[in-house]
Design an enzyme around this catalytic site. Sequence first.
Site, PDB file in Angstrom:
ATOM      1  NE  ARG A 128       4.606   1.834   0.105  1.00  0.00           N
ATOM      2  CZ  ARG A 128       5.624   1.510   0.875  1.00  0.00           C
ATOM      3  NH1 ARG A 128       6.848   1.712   0.464  1.00  0.00           N
ATOM      4  NH2 ARG A 128       5.414   0.968   2.059  1.00  0.00           N
ATOM      5  CE  LYS A 149      11.429  -2.585  -5.166  1.00  0.00           C
ATOM      6  NZ  LYS A 149      12.141  -3.576  -5.995  1.00  0.00           N
ATOM      7  CD  GLU A 157      17.387 -12.552  -7.679  1.00  0.00           C
ATOM      8  OE1 GLU A 157      16.895 -13.150  -6.703  1.00  0.00           O
ATOM      9  OE2 GLU A 157      16.969 -11.450  -8.063  1.00  0.00           O
ATOM     10  CD1 TRP A 194       0.116  -6.445  -3.009  1.00  0.00           C
ATOM     11  CD2 TRP A 194      -0.218  -6.931  -0.857  1.00  0.00           C
ATOM     12  NE1 TRP A 194       0.423  -7.772  -2.829  1.00  0.00           N
ATOM     13  CE2 TRP A 194       0.225  -8.102  -1.528  1.00  0.00           C
ATOM     14  CE3 TRP A 194      -0.501  -7.027   0.504  1.00  0.00           C
ATOM     15  CZ2 TRP A 194       0.407  -9.320  -0.870  1.00  0.00           C
ATOM     16  CZ3 TRP A 194      -0.325  -8.234   1.145  1.00  0.00           C
ATOM     17  CH2 TRP A 194       0.136  -9.362   0.463  1.00  0.00           C
ATOM     18  CB  CYS A 206      -0.945   0.087   1.189  1.00  0.00           C
ATOM     19  SG  CYS A 206      -2.053  -1.302   1.311  1.00  0.00           S
ATOM     20  CG  ASN A 223       1.347   0.564   4.338  1.00  0.00           C
ATOM     21  OD1 ASN A 223       1.104  -0.594   4.030  1.00  0.00           O
ATOM     22  ND2 ASN A 223       2.559   1.067   4.343  1.00  0.00           N
ATOM     23  N   GLY A 224      -0.783  -1.427   6.294  1.00  0.00           N
ATOM     24  CA  GLY A 224      -0.438  -2.335   7.385  1.00  0.00           C
ATOM     25  C   GLY A 224      -1.614  -3.221   7.731  1.00  0.00           C
ATOM     26  CE  LYS A 278      13.912 -10.604  -9.791  1.00  0.00           C
ATOM     27  NZ  LYS A 278      14.698 -10.477  -8.609  1.00  0.00           N
ATOM     28  CD  GLU A 282      10.056 -11.021  -8.669  1.00  0.00           C
ATOM     29  OE1 GLU A 282       9.328 -10.497  -7.835  1.00  0.00           O
ATOM     30  OE2 GLU A 282      11.293 -10.907  -8.650  1.00  0.00           O
ATOM     31  CG  HIS A 288      20.838 -36.245  -4.866  1.00  0.00           C
ATOM     32  ND1 HIS A 288      21.220 -37.468  -4.357  1.00  0.00           N
ATOM     33  CD2 HIS A 288      21.997 -35.581  -5.131  1.00  0.00           C
ATOM     34  CE1 HIS A 288      22.536 -37.539  -4.298  1.00  0.00           C
ATOM     35  NE2 HIS A 288      23.039 -36.400  -4.760  1.00  0.00           N
TER      36      HIS A 288
HETATM   37  O1  M6R Z   1      12.795  -4.829   0.691  1.00  0.00           O
HETATM   38  P1  M6R Z   1      13.424  -6.177   0.864  1.00  0.00           P
HETATM   39  O2  M6R Z   1      14.761  -6.285   0.241  1.00  0.00           O
HETATM   40  O3  M6R Z   1      13.435  -6.629   2.307  1.00  0.00           O
HETATM   41  O4  M6R Z   1      12.469  -7.175   0.074  1.00  0.00           O
HETATM   42  C1  M6R Z   1      12.681  -8.558   0.147  1.00  0.00           C
HETATM   43  C2  M6R Z   1      11.871  -9.274  -0.905  1.00  0.00           C
HETATM   44  O5  M6R Z   1      10.506  -9.030  -0.725  1.00  0.00           O
HETATM   45  C3  M6R Z   1      12.262  -8.840  -2.320  1.00  0.00           C
HETATM   46  O6  M6R Z   1      13.622  -9.040  -2.554  1.00  0.00           O
HETATM   47  C4  M6R Z   1      11.467  -9.649  -3.372  1.00  0.00           C
HETATM   48  O7  M6R Z   1      11.806 -10.991  -3.299  1.00  0.00           O
HETATM   49  C5  M6R Z   1      11.744  -9.076  -4.753  1.00  0.00           C
HETATM   50  N1  M6R Z   1      10.576  -8.409  -5.251  1.00  0.00           N
HETATM   51  C6  M6R Z   1      12.093 -10.099  -5.753  1.00  0.00           C
HETATM   52  O8  M6R Z   1      12.367  -9.527  -6.992  1.00  0.00           O
END
Ligand code: M6R
Length: 615
Positions: free
Chosen positions: A27, A610, A484, A78, A2, A104-105, A488, A491, A507
């Site tokens: 956000r 985010k 990683e 969100w 949010c 927010n929260g 990517k 997501e 395995h």
């Molecule tokens: O703000 P942060 O680095 O703590 O966020 C951690 C994860 O939410 C963040 O890295 C998330 O996995 C990314 N959107 C992935 O691309």
Amino acid sequence: MCGIVGYVGHRPALDVVLQGLGRLEYRGYDSAGVAVVDGSGSLSVGRKAGPLANLAAELDGSGRDGFVGTTGMGHTRWATHGAPTDRNAHPHSDATGAVAVVHNGIIENFAQLRAELEASGVELTSETDTESAAHLIARQYAGDLAAAVRAVCRRLEGAFTLVVTHADEPGRIVAARRSSPLVVGVGDGEHFVASDVAAFIETTRDAVELGQDQVVTISADGYTVTDFHGDPVATRLFHVDWDLSAAEKGGHDYFMLKEIEEQPSAVRDTLRGHFVDGRIVLDEQRMDTQELRDVDKVFVVACGTAYHSGLVAKYAIEHWCRLPVEAELASEFRYRDPVLDRSTLVVAISQSGETADTLEAVRHAREQKARVLAICNTNGAQIPRESDAVLYTHAGPEIGVAATKTFVAQVVANYLVGLALAQARGTKYSDEIAREFAELEAMPDAVADVLGTVERVRALGRDIAGSKAVLFLGRHVGYPVALEGALKLKELAYMHAEGFAAGELKHGPIALLEEGLPVVVVMPSPKGRGVLHSKLLSNIQEIRARGARTIVVAEEGDDTVRPYASHLLEVPAVPTLLQPLVSTVPLQVLAAEIARARGFDVDRPRNLAKSVTVE
Ligand code: M6R
């Protein structure tokens, strides 16, 4: 999780708020809403499911009737409590429509508050936790909005930031903060509150970070801050060190593509100023060298991409400092009773500095007397505020939901922490540290070289965009790169993607191999750890024998792998530990291109936000 913005000034609030929301949409983008109060105390609210553009179109369609004041606020959501519908969109109001609240929260005791309101005859019209706060503030109100907000905040449990306006107090916005972020923007005859400085960066770069359990009242002329009991609180003004261009796409279709290209400067800027007079220095250090020297165990805690950067840290710190290092998901860390004491160092990595799981891990570590060092991209965020030492990544604002430039900056910061520990513990001579730092200083050029070769990666992305899954394999520091790369792709392209330690292939994961399945293999250098190189070559043969396609990320000049790669993605030769800085880049580009080919918005993947400020 949010984005919220509030404005009081001399300009039409609706325009200012919509513009601010546009910069906060990363956000959350399930729904959006605004409220504007005019000078005569008329409060208008507009809310719409879907992205901000839906709300803007609806407001334009109605000629923006009623939204004429210079006091306003807005929200981009969100969803947590209640589906992303018009009805659940913020702002929420009381029955008389005098109060409007954005939030927010999560208000954790909302069920109890709802029950109490319903028992007293209040009819709630949404499924949100936020609406209860609007009714409670309206009932508490006796001519002083700030006092009403403070009284209600004292009853709320959980993490929340509230922004509130009241029809009887035009020209004033009250906001409260517990855990979720809130900054005050200080302009000339106008003031803002927002989740992030990006909301007002076009107007002012002077800001005040609101602390835990504080309430701010803004007007056109100024702001006052108190705690939840009304006692005044001292605040610190800071100047934002980036400008509007950093928060704009700069000619790119997506922020993510711009942010991928900004990686050389993210690396360079994160290194800057950390090697002074032959010594590694951190940004803030509220622990002395002796305490660093006494560290006998390190935990690295983080989530998502930040966690993958933490896995790289494990290899570097163990190698340079001869210290045991555990890299751990923050969401698991505090629930498994880790063994911590005064000589444990917990490195908490978070781009936003507000991720709930990482923040709670930090709190848990400090309760157990461990020392905490934060790596963060957001000045003054909650995680660095609660830590004993801080190293900031200077990647600039990252608006794309997928972390890219902040990943490479975190990896660099991890190396700096490793070198700082090696320096304090004497496990490296100063000339060795100087050499490692010089190698790091060469990395921006190496990353720029990779960026110069990504057209092939893009073509490959379009070619495999129809695949049903992609596997990623790596060993040593190539393993976090594989994780990683898979994250990517999941997501952004909503494809099944899995990262594996290559040694695990036989395995279980080998059962997934079939004709034509793309398998990305992150090769180590044939020089550094040659033994691992030959093991991965064997994996490649196993993959090929089962008809899968090999997409190989390998060092330039590695001719041994060329014959076995269906697609070869070459990266510059760099020291083994630094390889993630170059080998991650093509995988970011690959995921973005596959997502675009499949027709998805790479800046705003579905269901994601985010910053994850709830557990
Ligand atoms: O703000 P942060 O680095 O703590 O966020 C951690 C994860 O939410 C963040 O890295 C998330 O996995 C990314 N959107 C992935 O691309």
